[in-house]
Design an enzyme around this catalytic site. Sequence first.
Site, PDB file in Angstrom:
ATOM      1  N   ASP A 204       8.003  82.220  22.292  1.00 15.59           N
ATOM      2  CA  ASP A 204       8.832  81.251  21.669  1.00 15.59           C
ATOM      3  C   ASP A 204       8.647  81.271  20.208  1.00 15.59           C
ATOM      4  OD1 ASP A 204      11.033  79.485  21.690  1.00 15.59           O
ATOM      5  OD2 ASP A 204       9.616  78.005  21.347  1.00 15.59           O
ATOM      6  N   GLU A 244      10.384  86.250  20.085  1.00 11.34           N
ATOM      7  CA  GLU A 244      11.536  85.710  19.451  1.00 11.34           C
ATOM      8  C   GLU A 244      11.129  85.603  18.127  1.00 11.34           C
ATOM      9  OE1 GLU A 244      14.436  81.826  19.392  1.00 11.34           O
ATOM     10  OE2 GLU A 244      12.295  81.695  19.627  1.00 11.34           O
TER      11      GLU A 244
HETATM   12  O1  TEU Z   1      13.640  78.483  19.316  1.00 16.63           O
HETATM   13  C1  TEU Z   1      13.147  78.868  18.190  1.00 16.63           C
HETATM   14  C2  TEU Z   1      13.802  79.255  16.819  1.00 16.63           C
HETATM   15  O2  TEU Z   1      13.193  79.980  16.262  1.00 16.63           O
HETATM   16  C3  TEU Z   1      15.241  78.673  16.587  1.00 16.63           C
HETATM   17  O3  TEU Z   1      15.284  78.958  15.411  1.00 16.63           O
HETATM   18  C4  TEU Z   1      16.117  79.333  17.524  1.00 16.63           C
HETATM   19  O4  TEU Z   1      16.192  80.795  16.956  1.00 16.63           O
HETATM   20  C5  TEU Z   1      17.179  78.605  17.265  1.00 16.63           C
HETATM   21  O5  TEU Z   1      17.795  78.597  16.233  1.00 16.63           O
HETATM   22  C6  TEU Z   1      17.301  77.120  17.701  1.00 16.63           C
HETATM   23  O6  TEU Z   1      18.486  76.635  18.144  1.00 16.63           O
HETATM   24  C7  TEU Z   1      13.085  78.328  20.593  1.00 16.63           C
HETATM   25  C8  TEU Z   1      14.106  78.085  21.667  1.00 16.63           C
HETATM   26  O7  TEU Z   1      14.554  79.187  21.970  1.00 16.63           O
HETATM   27  C9  TEU Z   1      14.954  76.803  21.365  1.00 16.63           C
HETATM   28  O8  TEU Z   1      15.738  76.642  22.403  1.00 16.63           O
HETATM   29  C10 TEU Z   1      14.077  75.757  21.121  1.00 16.63           C
HETATM   30  O9  TEU Z   1      14.872  74.571  20.860  1.00 16.63           O
HETATM   31  C11 TEU Z   1      13.016  76.109  20.090  1.00 16.63           C
HETATM   32  O10 TEU Z   1      12.233  77.126  20.209  1.00 16.63           O
HETATM   33  C12 TEU Z   1      11.983  75.075  20.026  1.00 16.63           C
HETATM   34  O11 TEU Z   1      10.917  75.110  21.145  1.00 16.63           O
END
Ligand code: TEU
Length: 553
Positions: A204, A244
Amino acid sequence: MRLADTGDLWWRSAVVYCLDVETYRDGDGDGVGDFTGLTESIPYLEQLGITCIWLMPFYPSPDLDDGYDVSDFYAVDPRLGSLGDAVEFIRTARSRGIRVIIDLVVNHTSDKHPWFVQAKRSRNSRFRDFYVWRDRPTRNSKNTVFPGEEESIWEWEPKTEQYYLHSFYTHQPDLNLANPHVRDEISKIVAFWLALGISGFRIDAVPFLLEGEGAPYPVDPHEFLRDLKRFVRRRSSEAMLLGEVALPHDRQLDYFGGPHGGELDAQFDFTLMNALYLAMVRRDAEPILRSLRSRPSTSEPVTWGNFLRNHDELTLQMLGDDEKEEVFAAFAPDAEQRIYGRGILRRLAPMLDGDPRRLQLAYSLMFSLPGCPVLYYGEEIGMGENADLPGRATVRSPMQWAPARNGGFSTAPPSRLPNALTAGGYGPDHVNVRNQQMDEESLFHFIRALIARYRTTPEIGWGDCEIVEHPNPGVLAHILRTDGEGGMLALHNLTAEPQTVALPTSTDLGGEVLTDMLHLHEIALDPQRSTDVELGPYGFQWLQITPPGGAIV
Ligand code: TEU
């Protein structure tokens, strides 16, 4: 490409399916999805043909960010089952040839995690340096990921009179990766889950993890990823890391570990995902071509995760402002369908007005562009969003199994479900697994056919991608092949009008016959002259290039 290598570097030709245990299937009738229900769903996933399940966080959590606020990395949220249930699931999936990867959320913990509970009690706590503390917020403190929901990335902690860093919500304090004890803990977490039989991690928020605001590291931040990769390899020969990294292409090479690899094995391609939407809006292939050309070339055994939707808002942050407005205007005309000034709170099927031709085109592109496809549960049946749910929950409604109470997700009273089901035309009475399984014309059967074809065409994940030049701006023509022979020519008509495409000669294409792998017919090529192919509105073809004397798989 040696076919034998596709077994080792399996992620280069995997078909990944992301789901949340909580909303997939309720096995014990309490209203919440669980590992028992998920295990019962494995034959369905096997029928669909996916090769890898990515589980969103299932750990104990206050659940203020859909489980991305973890309070114990070594356990299962009791609402979803026991650790034993999770192991039964992993083992059963494995026995059907399906690998399991899990979300590794270590940029932050929940503020209810025992580390933070102790860290905030005293500046002398041995867990104090597990987090990032400052006397004053840094200059960029307003750069929050959730504008409108969070005001700053620093939160005042009154008892010990310092601010702590939280890149995401206030209740998610960032871990301090510069602290070797934190790194040791992460290694233990990773080792624990690998020992239980999983095949890797979706990591993440990688850029936040490595380059957190106000957390300048004395060492190269990529050292962490390199160490993690080496450690994971020692514990499991097959484990992969899918990151990610929501950054532009030119910044993603570093996260693979540079041209020689050694860090992430796979990264989601947010740039290509955005380009696909822009191309669909403009009915023009140019954004896709631009995006493919800007991908850093990677010679090492890494891949790109191609996707159209995930559990978050459809973020358009890789587009220019004008481009973003074009996509907003077409796919999220109402302000309530947008969030954070950058994203759309909808699933794909309603954005494309449920038009089967456009849906098929979109998924055909996603499966034929170089990389490995990543589906979000419910996409295979064209589920819609539940616009009545708040924020990002719109796209997190329960899986729709049948035209039945709660869509067959649970036998509990509807009030006990984690999220309400979608109502109306995209609700379970109209969009569900059972009806589509019985209908050969359904999206389910189409996606199933794409998956089957993708799996017999490892060139898509392994091959070089060549763009075929031709005069139709609304048609994308690309070839995927290894060793300069055979391979596949894909044609996609992004327009609502029929198009005639002049194919190269058999000499230029290196094959004498093209076999349409989806619609099963043949096109003979001429060695001197080009051959015309007709594509219907939003039409597409996957054409296997058969070299002279070659056999068809
Ligand atoms: O998202 C991390 C992140 O980099 C965010 O910018 C994501 O791309 C998005 O724009 C957030 O809505 C991850 C998870 O995918 C997200 O669901 C979590 O809320 C976030 O981490 C925090 O753990």
